[in-house]
Motif scaffolding. Structure first.
Motif, short mmCIF file in Angstrom:
data_model
loop_
_atom_site.label_atom_id
_atom_site.label_comp_id
_atom_site.label_asym_id
_atom_site.label_seq_id
_atom_site.Cartn_x
_atom_site.Cartn_y
_atom_site.Cartn_z
N GLU A 326 133.53 44.46 66.28
CA GLU A 326 133.94 45.59 66.90
C GLU A 326 135.32 46.53 66.32
O GLU A 326 135.87 47.11 66.63
CB GLU A 326 135.20 44.25 68.01
CG GLU A 326 134.10 43.36 68.71
CD GLU A 326 133.93 42.49 68.78
OE1 GLU A 326 133.26 41.62 69.23
OE2 GLU A 326 133.94 41.94 67.09
N VAL A 328 134.93 47.72 63.34
CA VAL A 328 134.39 48.07 62.35
C VAL A 328 133.17 49.91 62.79
O VAL A 328 132.75 49.36 63.79
CB VAL A 328 133.01 47.27 61.29
CG1 VAL A 328 131.54 48.25 60.27
CG2 VAL A 328 134.04 46.25 60.57
N ASP A 329 132.85 50.86 61.99
CA ASP A 329 132.60 51.58 62.96
C ASP A 329 132.18 52.75 61.96
O ASP A 329 132.40 52.10 60.63
CB ASP A 329 132.41 52.43 63.84
CG ASP A 329 133.98 52.73 63.74
OD1 ASP A 329 134.10 53.49 62.89
OD2 ASP A 329 135.14 52.70 64.75
N GLU A 330 131.49 53.42 61.91
CA GLU A 330 131.12 55.02 60.97
C GLU A 330 132.36 54.72 60.82
O GLU A 330 132.20 55.34 59.31
CB GLU A 330 130.49 55.44 61.20
CG GLU A 330 129.72 56.90 60.70
CD GLU A 330 128.96 57.96 60.51
OE1 GLU A 330 128.75 59.34 60.23
OE2 GLU A 330 128.41 57.83 61.79
N ASN A 332 135.35 53.76 59.73
CA ASN A 332 136.16 52.76 59.81
C ASN A 332 135.10 51.44 58.44
O ASN A 332 135.11 50.22 59.33
CB ASN A 332 136.98 52.21 60.56
CG ASN A 332 138.08 51.12 60.04
OD1 ASN A 332 138.64 51.59 59.24
ND2 ASN A 332 138.58 50.28 61.04
#
Length: 366
Positions: A326, A328-330, A332
């Motif tokens: 939740e 982690v993303d592009e 971050n």
């Protein structure tokens, strides 16, 4: 042996005394008193660059009130305090925690009485193996430390409690019963704080993780820091961060814990009746760097001994932990590689853990 520059006012002990000091700091001090010696064993004298230096003052940590946390009308405000504390300090103090004063006082008392036992009765639990579930020793990792630290300790693995209590010391006679009561109450507090931390991170529905933590890694560390004849030359523990998610520290009335805050070592000003809680490396990894496992150390004093009990909590030892999906993303990406307890133990056994060296070894290139 570690040599000192002239002018430090430190004498040399014979090799027999130094061998004894590496086994038990408490016994070494007793032997020195019997011989009329009131000076530091060489093995505990830090290099000049590692000594504690001048006292730079006190720090009042953020306070998390568990009674307010349980009040739906005040929970959001307490979660905000918790979030800021974990991001900016890596430490906070917990009040109205519900752990009975009798349970706390009895544990501090039984810990003191254990360290007062004759050496031959404590020595049954000595082991150079950092993996040993019950272990009495000195320093931080006495097999690896070039200079020993001013501490004797008793480590008690406390999960699953029913399976490990019988392996704990049977002296003092009430140690098992007292420490078990404390371990249960302490773990309940950890579970409540961890649920709150997940909510503060914006991932409150990770019930699967909480279920794992209910049977996760737990350990009690009973610490004795004797009065030190030359406290300016030694530390009770070196600068380090803790493995795990949260560490819950019980202190007596004697100060000693210092935290690194804005580049300065500051002594924690404890709130009476509180626990001091700090973020561990696992929580920094799991939060993908949002929460910080800050450096801390222990100073010693020349006036009186200090007893403390640190409780370490995390996921089961076989569980691999990494940044929460939740968080982690592009924009971050993951900042840490996955890790597990076996990796940590191998690192500890090979090098010792000082500063944030283990956590640094898990960082991904940005």
């Amino acid at each position: 042996m570690f040599g000192m520059e002239s002018g430090d006012g430190v004498g040399n002990l014979d090799s027999k005394s130094q061998d004894e000091s590496s086994c038990s700091l408490i016994e070494s001090l007793r032997l020195n008193r019997d011989r009329g010696i009131n000076m530091m064993p060489d093995k505990y004298i830090l290099p000049v660059s590692d000594r504690p230096g001048e006292d730079l003052g006190m720090v009042k940590l953020p306070v998390v009130d568990v009674a307010r946390l349980r009040d739906p009308r005040q929970r959001a405000s307490v979660l905000e305090t918790l979030d800021v504390a974990c991001r900016e300090y890596g430490f906070f103090q917990v009040v109205n925690h519900g752990v009975e004063r009798e349970v706390i006082n009895r544990l501090l008392d039984v810990a003191r009485r254990f360290f007062e036992l004759p050496l031959e009765r404590r020595a049954r639990y000595m082991s150079p193996d950092v993996r040993a579930p019950v272990r009495y020793g000195t320093s931080f990792n006495q097999a690896k430390d070039a200079v020993l630290f001013w501490r004797d300790f008793l480590k008690l693995s406390s999960q699953p409690l029913h399976a490990v209590v019988a392996s704990w010391p049977d002296e003092p006679a009430d140690l098992r019963e007292v420490a078990a009561r404390y371990a249960v109450a302490n773990h309940e507090l950890f579970m409540e704080l961890m649920e709150a931390a997940l909510e503060a991170l914006g991932i409150p529905r990770r019930r699967s993780l909480l279920a794992e933590l209910a049977v996760g890694y737990s350990q009690l560390m009973l610490n004795c820091y004797p009065a030190c004849p030359q406290p300016e030359l030694a530390l009770g523990l070196p600068p380090h961060s803790d493995y795990g998610l949260f560490t819950i520290l019980l202190q007596g009335h004697v100060e000693g814990l210092q935290v690194m805050h804005h580049g300065r070592w500051l002594t924690v000003d404890p709130v009476p009746g509180s626990f001091t809680v700090n973020v561990g490396d696992h929580l920094e990894i799991y939060s993908n760097g949002r929460y910080k496992s800050m450096l801390h150390r222990v100073r010693v004093n020349s006036m009186q001994p200090r007893i403390s009990v640190a409780s370490f909590h995390s996921v089961p030892v076989e569980r691999v932990i990494g940044p929460a999906a939740e968080l982690v993303d592009e924009g971050n990406p993951p900042r840490y590689m996955d890790t597990d307890y076996a990796t940590f133990l191998a690192y500890l056994a090979s090098t010792g853990v000082k500063h944030k060296s283990f956590l640094q070894s898990r960082k991904l290139a940005s």
